[in-house]
Design a protein around this motif. Sequence first.
Motif, PDB file in Angstrom:
ATOM      1  N   THR A  92      -6.284   6.624   3.455  1.00  0.00           N
ATOM      2  CA  THR A  92      -6.071   5.193   3.265  1.00  0.00           C
ATOM      3  C   THR A  92      -6.876   4.721   2.053  1.00  0.00           C
ATOM      4  O   THR A  92      -7.640   5.487   1.459  1.00  0.00           O
ATOM      5  N   GLU A  93      -6.727   3.450   1.726  1.00  0.00           N
ATOM      6  CA  GLU A  93      -7.482   2.892   0.599  1.00  0.00           C
ATOM      7  C   GLU A  93      -8.980   2.943   0.846  1.00  0.00           C
ATOM      8  O   GLU A  93      -9.777   2.933  -0.092  1.00  0.00           O
ATOM      9  N   ASN A  94      -9.363   3.010   2.119  1.00  0.00           N
ATOM     10  CA  ASN A  94     -10.791   3.065   2.486  1.00  0.00           C
ATOM     11  C   ASN A  94     -11.252   4.465   2.855  1.00  0.00           C
ATOM     12  O   ASN A  94     -12.276   4.638   3.492  1.00  0.00           O
ATOM     13  N   GLY A 128       4.273  10.387   2.490  1.00  0.00           N
ATOM     14  CA  GLY A 128       3.950  11.816   2.480  1.00  0.00           C
ATOM     15  C   GLY A 128       2.658  12.140   1.773  1.00  0.00           C
ATOM     16  O   GLY A 128       1.919  13.048   2.170  1.00  0.00           O
ATOM     17  N   TYR A 129       2.329  11.397   0.708  1.00  0.00           N
ATOM     18  CA  TYR A 129       1.113  11.680  -0.054  1.00  0.00           C
ATOM     19  C   TYR A 129      -0.137  11.347   0.761  1.00  0.00           C
ATOM     20  O   TYR A 129      -1.205  11.899   0.502  1.00  0.00           O
ATOM     21  N   ARG A 130      -0.020  10.466   1.732  1.00  0.00           N
ATOM     22  CA  ARG A 130      -1.189  10.091   2.531  1.00  0.00           C
ATOM     23  C   ARG A 130      -1.470  11.105   3.639  1.00  0.00           C
ATOM     24  O   ARG A 130      -2.565  11.132   4.197  1.00  0.00           O
ATOM     25  N   VAL A 131      -0.454  11.908   3.963  1.00  0.00           N
ATOM     26  CA  VAL A 131      -0.618  12.875   5.057  1.00  0.00           C
ATOM     27  C   VAL A 131      -0.906  14.275   4.527  1.00  0.00           C
ATOM     28  O   VAL A 131      -1.738  15.003   5.058  1.00  0.00           O
TER      29      VAL A 131
END
Length: 287
Positions: free
Chosen positions: A265-267, A283-286
């Motif tokens: 996430t952003e944090n 997909g890029y976050r996982v």
Amino acid sequence: MSHPSHRDSICLEDARIIEHHAFPGDQHIMRLQAPRCAAKAQPGQFVHLTVDPQRPLRRPISIMRASADEGWIDLLYKNVGEGTALLAARGGGEYLSVLGPIGQAFQVREQRPLLIGGGVGMPPMIFVAESLKDSAHQPMVILGSEVPFPFIPRPSEILLPDMPDGVIASMPLLDDWNIPCRLASQQDMPGVHQGYVTDLARLWLDALEAETRAQVGLYACGPHPMLEAVVRLAREYDLPVQVSLEEFMACGVGGCAGCSVEVQTENGPAMQRVCVDGPVFDGYRVF
């Protein structure tokens, strides 16, 4: 704990089995009369259903199709254990307790969606494709399976010159909707690409003009190694990608957090629940 907005639309209803068909590879397609769920279902969502009165623990199954007008939903599942074996034994006219629709749906934003489904990850892609068949979006669908497909592949009437010679097999339903589709497997099936779904995806992407390729977004559901490969492909071409994760779920409504996965996430990294924060993620976050 966050409260995703779609949780307010989850229904509980007793759904009657209208049709229940078995296919090779221990695969089954079940049509349920579930009007409340069908009225709200969106591509990428799933239902949590009771497979048998003696088994209170529900099973999550992706929605493959839904008709709000006729009040039915279609589910594709594979018989892989005790619970799904009990489900496979249920016949027409019987009732199942259905909780749904659950989860964040796919959000199609690009003009050229590339839909990639593997195994029991095919249903969300079929649902997305059907939702787009009368829209301005022009989807391309690639489906893969290492067991016989839960339909009889037929030669497509939609020609795709960028495909390898002989790779002509398609899902008949998609062909009827005039949506291009090709199939991939490592099991040497007639008309089916011998290899991975991402091989065909690369061929299709490479055949596009640069301006058209920039309008492509990838959407995928299937085994984790396949999803990882799809995200790598998207990163290589600098394209957006959404993936639907399939995890074991107990409650299905975000209470137990048993299906949590790490998401960037952003944090920084955070644990999010697949059932309600997903199953569809960037997909890029996982990966």
